[in-house]
Design an enzyme around this catalytic site. Structure first.
Site, short mmCIF file in Angstrom:
data_model
loop_
_atom_site.label_atom_id
_atom_site.label_comp_id
_atom_site.label_asym_id
_atom_site.label_seq_id
_atom_site.Cartn_x
_atom_site.Cartn_y
_atom_site.Cartn_z
N HIS A 270 0.85 -1.20 0.00
CA HIS A 270 0.00 0.00 0.00
C HIS A 270 0.89 1.25 0.00
O HIS A 270 1.26 1.77 -1.05
CB HIS A 270 -0.93 -0.07 1.22
CG HIS A 270 -2.03 0.95 1.23
ND1 HIS A 270 -2.25 1.85 0.23
CD2 HIS A 270 -2.99 1.20 2.18
CE1 HIS A 270 -3.29 2.62 0.53
NE2 HIS A 270 -3.75 2.25 1.71
N HIS A 312 0.12 -0.07 -12.31
CA HIS A 312 -0.84 0.27 -11.25
C HIS A 312 -2.04 -0.67 -11.32
O HIS A 312 -2.49 -1.01 -12.41
CB HIS A 312 -1.31 1.73 -11.39
CG HIS A 312 -1.91 2.26 -10.13
ND1 HIS A 312 -3.22 2.03 -9.79
CD2 HIS A 312 -1.37 2.99 -9.11
CE1 HIS A 312 -3.46 2.60 -8.62
NE2 HIS A 312 -2.37 3.18 -8.18
N ASP A 372 4.39 6.82 -7.22
CA ASP A 372 5.42 6.49 -6.23
C ASP A 372 6.83 6.52 -6.80
O ASP A 372 7.79 6.74 -6.07
CB ASP A 372 5.14 5.10 -5.63
CG ASP A 372 3.90 5.14 -4.77
OD1 ASP A 372 3.81 6.04 -3.94
OD2 ASP A 372 3.01 4.29 -4.96
N1 CMC Z 1 7.52 -4.74 -14.03
C1 CMC Z 1 7.45 -5.68 -15.01
N2 CMC Z 1 6.30 -6.22 -15.45
C2 CMC Z 1 5.16 -5.82 -14.89
C3 CMC Z 1 5.15 -4.85 -13.85
C4 CMC Z 1 6.38 -4.29 -13.45
N3 CMC Z 1 6.42 -3.36 -12.49
N4 CMC Z 1 3.89 -4.64 -13.47
C5 CMC Z 1 3.12 -5.44 -14.23
N5 CMC Z 1 3.89 -6.17 -15.08
C6 CMC Z 1 3.41 -7.08 -16.13
C7 CMC Z 1 2.93 -8.41 -15.56
O1 CMC Z 1 3.97 -9.34 -15.51
C8 CMC Z 1 1.85 -8.77 -16.55
O2 CMC Z 1 2.48 -9.25 -17.70
P1 CMC Z 1 1.72 -10.39 -18.62
O3 CMC Z 1 0.45 -9.75 -19.09
O4 CMC Z 1 2.70 -10.69 -19.70
O5 CMC Z 1 1.48 -11.55 -17.69
C9 CMC Z 1 1.21 -7.44 -16.90
O6 CMC Z 1 2.26 -6.47 -16.71
C10 CMC Z 1 0.02 -7.05 -16.05
O7 CMC Z 1 0.42 -7.13 -14.68
P2 CMC Z 1 -0.54 -7.51 -13.49
O8 CMC Z 1 0.26 -8.17 -12.43
O9 CMC Z 1 -1.75 -8.21 -14.00
O10 CMC Z 1 -0.99 -6.09 -13.01
P3 CMC Z 1 -1.65 -5.81 -11.63
O11 CMC Z 1 -2.69 -4.81 -11.84
O12 CMC Z 1 -2.03 -7.06 -10.93
O13 CMC Z 1 -0.43 -5.19 -10.78
C11 CMC Z 1 0.96 -3.68 -9.69
C12 CMC Z 1 -0.30 -3.85 -10.52
C13 CMC Z 1 1.06 -2.22 -9.24
C14 CMC Z 1 0.87 -4.58 -8.42
C15 CMC Z 1 2.17 -4.08 -10.54
O14 CMC Z 1 2.22 -3.28 -11.69
C16 CMC Z 1 3.48 -4.00 -9.77
O15 CMC Z 1 3.85 -4.96 -9.09
N6 CMC Z 1 4.21 -2.85 -9.87
C17 CMC Z 1 5.43 -2.64 -9.14
C18 CMC Z 1 5.15 -2.22 -7.71
C19 CMC Z 1 4.62 -0.80 -7.60
O16 CMC Z 1 5.15 0.13 -8.18
N7 CMC Z 1 3.58 -0.61 -6.80
C20 CMC Z 1 2.98 0.71 -6.54
C21 CMC Z 1 1.68 0.87 -7.18
S1 CMC Z 1 0.97 2.47 -6.88
C22 CMC Z 1 0.37 2.36 -5.27
C23 CMC Z 1 -0.67 3.37 -4.92
O17 CMC Z 1 -1.33 3.98 -5.76
O18 CMC Z 1 -0.87 3.58 -3.72
#
Ligand code: CMC
Length: 437
Positions: A270, A312, A372
């Site tokens: 978070h 995100h 972030d």
């Molecule tokens: N680096 C590399 N690949 C990524 C990343 C990343 N940071 N984020 C997503 N992907 C890929 C993922 O492997 C998937 O690929 P494929 O379609 O080939 O399987 C695709 O992009 C979609 O990812 P997802 O996991 O389905 O996306 P999600 O919505 O579940 O995850 C997230 C969102 C924020 C958890 C993820 O993007 C992530 O782990 N980012 C890095 C951590 C981060 O920066 N977090 C802060 C978010 S902002 C917090 C706030 O607003 O408070």
């Protein structure tokens, strides 16, 4: 039921042939919502939705968010306009009241907040109960929770005036509590707030001024901090805000409810993401590999590594807050000049940003830098220690938490939060004496 067919969905239970018409609730903006409150009564079923992926937990008129289009609005005002023209305190007024203040109202509000920044002297002694190396977020949870001991008997949460006083006290006191958690951990004397300083200036003053010399906060930093606080002030029903609502739904003391929100925010999934961005940059700089190596690692599906600060969960086209803050980040780094102590980290961040924005993998998946990524770099450039990043987030989000708490208490539909469950445990069985187990 008076709804026309168009305003309902029909759910048929194929095992019994029974059916139910569920009303569709139309929001003023956003996704229509099916009212399932009659479901258990009529059909004897619960709904299953871990993580609330498809469940609206309340009605709210504070913040609107459209993740597909990258829209964020407080009280209907686009975040881009608020970031450009407003200040954090004006945004606080908007979130609490629903309307922007006129000049007189803003002046009054600013005076009230400025006059409540001091902490009870007895609270000072509370800090010394913590170990020197306590994480400042642990101190925040404890100290904000302790405020409930100072204000408990004075608050009638059914009284709107009392609720607004509690909101003002929290907004006013958070920077002092936050700055003192840093001062305590570093063995520095507590610095008292100063009434002639703005909200952001006051926080920087309490963080960094020394009794031995004058300290004037850099105007660039003051502006950047105010912007970061505006962008983090609210984000509708996120985990910490939902925690505050759930805690407050039992009519708990609002200071205790906000302490619960701080605990929820502390989690790395978070509020901890901006800290992870800097830790990743440090790892890259300390390694003998270049940025491209890490980009390739993030793309490699057999590797769990992800680029921190990219992507995100809700914003699928772009994070509007990141677009606003990006320029501030670039300006701040330019203003810092070269050869500062974090130069290598900043160069690496800018290289990652450049490569990722052009790389087909990131572009096709809409994996742009999120808020972030930039706020982490800005806070580091301002000399804020890593373990204070989430503390600053909690200081900014306090107004969102308390506005939602206030809205919930007034909502005639609001009841104590009590989720149901899908039980998977043992069936009834007889107690077995310990000797025969
Ligand atoms: N680096 C590399 N690949 C990524 C990343 C990343 N940071 N984020 C997503 N992907 C890929 C993922 O492997 C998937 O690929 P494929 O379609 O080939 O399987 C695709 O992009 C979609 O990812 P997802 O996991 O389905 O996306 P999600 O919505 O579940 O995850 C997230 C969102 C924020 C958890 C993820 O993007 C992530 O782990 N980012 C890095 C951590 C981060 O920066 N977090 C802060 C978010 S902002 C917090 C706030 O607003 O408070």
């Amino acid at each position: 039921m008076s709804n026309s067919k168009k305003d309902t969905v029909t759910l048929i239970d194929n095992s019994t042939g029974k059916e139910i018409e569920l009303p569709i609730l139309r929001p003023s903006n956003g996704t229509p919502t099916i009212d399932v409150r009659g479901l258990y009564r009529e059909l004897g079923y619960f709904t299953y939705d871990p993580g609330f992926l498809s469940t609206a937990s309340c009605r709210s008129s504070i913040t609107f968010l459209d993740g597909e289009k990258g829209v964020l609005q407080y009280g209907g005002y686009p975040i881009e306009q608020l970031a450009k023209h407003s200040t954090f305190l004006e945004v606080c007024y908007l979130l609490l009241d629903g309307e922007l203040p006129n000049e007189k109202e803003l002046k009054q509000f600013t005076t009230i907040i400025t006059c409540h920044t001091m902490l009870h002297e007895a609270l000072k002694r509370f800090y010394s109960g913590f170990r020197r190396d306590a994480h400042p977020m642990a101190i925040m949870v404890g100290t904000v929770g302790a405020l409930s001991a100072f204000y408990h008997d004075d608050i009638d949460i059914r009284n709107p005036e009392h609720r607004i006083i509690a909101a003002h006290q929290l907004i006013a006191k958070m920077p002092t509590i936050a700055a003192w958690s840093y001062r305590y951990a570093n063995g520095l004397p507590f610095t008292y707030p100063k009434n002639n300083l703005s909200y952001a200036e006051n926080f920087l003053h309490m963080m960094f001024s020394m009794p031995t010399e004058e300290y004037t906060p850099d105007p660039y930093y003051v502006k950047a901090l105010d912007l970061i606080m505006i962008l983090h002030a609210d984000h509708e029903q996120n985990a910490s805000t939902s925690t505050v609502r759930l805690t407050g739904s039992s009519e708990a003391n609002p200071f205790a409810a906000v302490a619960a929100g701080i605990a929820s925010l502390w989690g790395p999934a978070h509020g901890g993401a901006n800290e992870s961005v800097i830790r990743m940059l440090v790892d890259i700089v300390d390694s003998d590999k270049d940025a491209q190596y890490y980009i390739d690692r993030a793309k490699d599906k057999s590797n769990k590594f992800r680029l921190m600060g990219f992507g995100h969960r809700v914003y699928k086209s772009h994070d509007p807050r990141a677009i606003i803050i990006r320029q501030t980040c670039h300006d701040l780094l330019k203003n810092l000049g070269e050869n500062n102590e974090y130069q290598e980290l900043f160069d690496t961040a800018m290289e990652l940003e450049k490569i990722a924005l052009e790389d087909e993998y990131f572009v096709s998946r809409n994996l742009y830098p999120n808020v972030d990524f930039y706020s982490g770099i800005i806070l580091l450039a301002m000399g804020i220690p890593l373990n204070m990043f989430t503390v600053i987030f909690s200081m900014s989000r306090t107004v969102g938490w308390i506005s939602h708490w206030n809205e919930m208490i007034q909502d005639p539909e609001s009841r104590i939060g009590r989720p149901r469950q899908l039980y998977n445990g043992a069936l009834p069985r007889d107690y077995v004496d310990i000797k025969t187990r």
